[in-house]
Design an enzyme around this catalytic site. Structure first.
Site, short mmCIF file in Angstrom:
data_model
loop_
_atom_site.label_atom_id
_atom_site.label_comp_id
_atom_site.label_asym_id
_atom_site.label_seq_id
_atom_site.Cartn_x
_atom_site.Cartn_y
_atom_site.Cartn_z
N ASN A 108 0.84 -1.21 0.00
CA ASN A 108 0.00 0.00 0.00
C ASN A 108 0.87 1.26 0.00
OD1 ASN A 108 -2.37 1.75 0.29
ND2 ASN A 108 -3.43 -0.15 0.77
N ARG A 109 0.27 2.39 0.37
CA ARG A 109 0.92 3.67 0.09
C ARG A 109 1.69 4.27 1.26
NH1 ARG A 109 -3.46 2.89 -2.77
NH2 ARG A 109 -3.40 3.42 -4.99
N HIS A 134 3.32 -0.07 -2.81
CA HIS A 134 3.69 -1.49 -2.89
C HIS A 134 5.21 -1.74 -2.99
CE1 HIS A 134 -0.45 -2.41 -2.93
NE2 HIS A 134 -0.69 -2.39 -4.22
N HIS A 205 -1.38 -10.18 -3.06
CA HIS A 205 -2.19 -9.31 -3.91
C HIS A 205 -2.99 -10.11 -4.94
CE1 HIS A 205 -3.36 -5.63 -5.95
NE2 HIS A 205 -2.68 -4.91 -5.09
N SER A 206 -3.59 -11.21 -4.52
CA SER A 206 -4.39 -12.00 -5.47
C SER A 206 -5.68 -11.27 -5.84
CB SER A 206 -4.75 -13.35 -4.87
OG SER A 206 -3.61 -14.17 -4.84
N TYR A 207 -6.02 -11.38 -7.13
CA TYR A 207 -7.29 -10.86 -7.64
C TYR A 207 -8.22 -12.07 -7.80
CZ TYR A 207 -5.11 -6.43 -9.28
OH TYR A 207 -4.47 -5.22 -9.39
N ASP A 275 -11.63 0.92 -3.10
CA ASP A 275 -10.17 0.89 -2.95
C ASP A 275 -9.89 1.45 -1.56
OD1 ASP A 275 -7.49 0.64 -3.39
OD2 ASP A 275 -7.43 1.83 -5.22
N GLN A 312 -7.60 -4.30 2.69
CA GLN A 312 -7.90 -3.38 1.60
C GLN A 312 -8.82 -4.12 0.63
OE1 GLN A 312 -6.34 -0.21 1.30
NE2 GLN A 312 -6.89 0.40 -0.77
N GLU A 339 -6.84 -7.57 0.46
CA GLU A 339 -5.43 -7.50 0.88
C GLU A 339 -5.36 -7.30 2.39
OE1 GLU A 339 -3.55 -4.45 -1.81
OE2 GLU A 339 -5.49 -4.68 -2.75
C1 BGC Z 1 -4.27 -0.40 -4.49
C2 BGC Z 1 -4.84 0.14 -5.79
C3 BGC Z 1 -3.93 -0.25 -6.91
C4 BGC Z 1 -3.82 -1.76 -6.93
C5 BGC Z 1 -2.95 -2.31 -8.03
C6 BGC Z 1 -4.19 -1.88 -4.61
O1 BGC Z 1 -3.63 -2.43 -3.47
O2 BGC Z 1 -5.00 0.00 -3.38
O3 BGC Z 1 -5.01 1.53 -5.73
O4 BGC Z 1 -4.40 0.22 -8.14
O5 BGC Z 1 -3.34 -2.22 -5.71
O6 BGC Z 1 -1.79 -1.68 -8.14
#
Ligand code: BGC
Length: 374
Positions: A108-109, A134, A205-207, A275, A312, A339
């Site tokens: 994250n940020r 990330h 970070h699995s989708y 998000d 997240q 996440e």
């Molecule tokens: C973030 C998103 C980002 C994504 C893919 C997520 O964890 O919160 O803002 O676009 O990851 O990079």
């Protein structure tokens, strides 16, 4: 038996024949199987974890990444429920939006890529507007090749991130262990130690799309979150520092709710969908309930348990129609991420649960992705 499953079984059988396998009753671990090489020529390998209930997970050394996750539906038909690619080049291309990887050193940020620690200021790469996301640009944990060691029912990945890598202090020894069991639970255990104080926040970070990766949308999935509060964020998705109730907002998933039910209320905002970081209710040393996601059509259910304080929810708002595994197209909102993590920008918010790891301490977290069908 459907065609996909049949094909996979044949492939799986040959992998079984020609590769060493490990494991006891039920779960078999196969590999290493070559998956290709990175642009700089480093070999990338995949391991296959398979239980007797029809579940198969594949994990690779690039980014300690979950590349495939085959899960049975209510009549026993399996589908691969995570986004990913068929080759290393795609994982290293801009089509890859952190698919399935281990994210860090700080997931994250971090606002403006800056933080202070023990009186010293650190500056990190800015790779998400004005912020750091990330773990950085070139040597974040998703982009490096980890060592792999088969263990009972799984694989342990290790990587030592050298002092100063991506601007973070300390030599950081990392271990991420994926194990599968006969209850259709994929468990991820994280460990880290350091020789200098440093922030650490690791996640996967699995989708997910429980109808199968490449299915059109997750807006009809039903989601429940064990969160009464969230961390509101500014226009660059950095937390304001407040912790607010989800009550009366589109973020209220305290009862099972369609993901798409209220998402349009967020489309005109900086988030462009979900998000958001949610504050999980009760936390302890053992993984507890964080989220439940269900695809009503297939009946597949994902239950997330974790030791982490936050989660997240990201609804794939920036997926861009890239082509993934088997030529399938990953459209916007065709998958979502859950996440498990510490809160974003925790290094700059002293009242958030702390993310600083010091020499002598061991960072430990666990997340379980448990599957069932109803
Ligand atoms: C973030 C998103 C980002 C994504 C893919 C997520 O964890 O919160 O803002 O676009 O990851 O990079």
């Amino acid at each position: 038996m459907n065609k996909l499953f049949l094909t996979f079984s044949v492939v799986g059988f040959s992998v079984f024949l020609f590769n060493p396998s490990y494991g006891g009753a039920g779960v078999i671990v196969m590999g290493p199987t070559p998956f290709g090489a990175t642009a700089d020529g480093t070999a990338v390998e995949v391991y296959t974890l398979r239980n007797s209930k029809g579940m198969i997970a594949k994990v690779m050394t690039l980014g300690a990444t979950l590349t495939e996750l085959h899960v049975p539906d209510r009549v026993g038909i399996t589908a691969d429920v995570v986004l990913g690619f068929d080759n290393v080049a795609d994982y290293q291309s801009d089509k890859n939006q952190y698919f399935g990887c281990t994210t860090g050193r700080v997931a994250n940020r971090i606002a403006r890529g800056k933080f202070k620690l023990d009186g010293r200021e650190y500056t990190l790469a800015l790779n998400n507007g004005p912020n750091h996301l990330h773990g950085g640009v070139k040597r974040s944990l998703d982009k490096v090749v980890w060592k792999a060691q088969p263990v009972a029912n799984g694989v342990r990945f290790t990587y030592t991130s050298p002092d100063g890598e991506e601007g973070y202090p300390g030599n950081l020894n990392l271990a991420v262990t994926y194990t599968l069991n006969e209850n259709n639970e994929l468990r991820i255990d994280y460990e880290a130690t350091t020789d200098k104080p440093t922030p650490v926040n690791l996640t996967n970070h699995s989708y997910f799309n429980l109808a199968g990766a490449g299915a059109a949308t997750v807006l009809d999935h039903i989601l429940e979150l064990a969160a009464d509060e969230y961390t509101p964020a500014d226009e660059t998705l950095i937390p304001t520092g407040k912790i607010e109730s989800v009550k009366g907002t589109p973020l209220d998933f305290t009862r099972p709710t369609r993901v798409g039910e209220r998402i349009e209320q967020l489309l005109e905002t900086q988030f462009n969908g979900y998000d958001h970081n949610f504050v999980l209710r009760k936390r302890g040393r053992t993984p507890t309930f964080a989220a439940r996601l269900k695809d009503p059509k297939s009946g597949r259910v994902l239950t997330v348990l974790t030791t982490q304080p936050g989660i997240q929810l990201y609804t794939g708002n920036f997926l861009k129609g890239q082509t993934g595994k088997g030529g399938r197209v990953y459209a916007q909102r065709s998958a979502l991420c859950l996440e498990t993590q510490h809160f974003p920008d925790s290094v700059n918010h002293p009242h958030f649960p702390p993310v600083i790891l010091r020499p002598g301490q061991t960072y430990r977290h666990t997340t379980i992705f448990a599957f069932s069908a109803e």
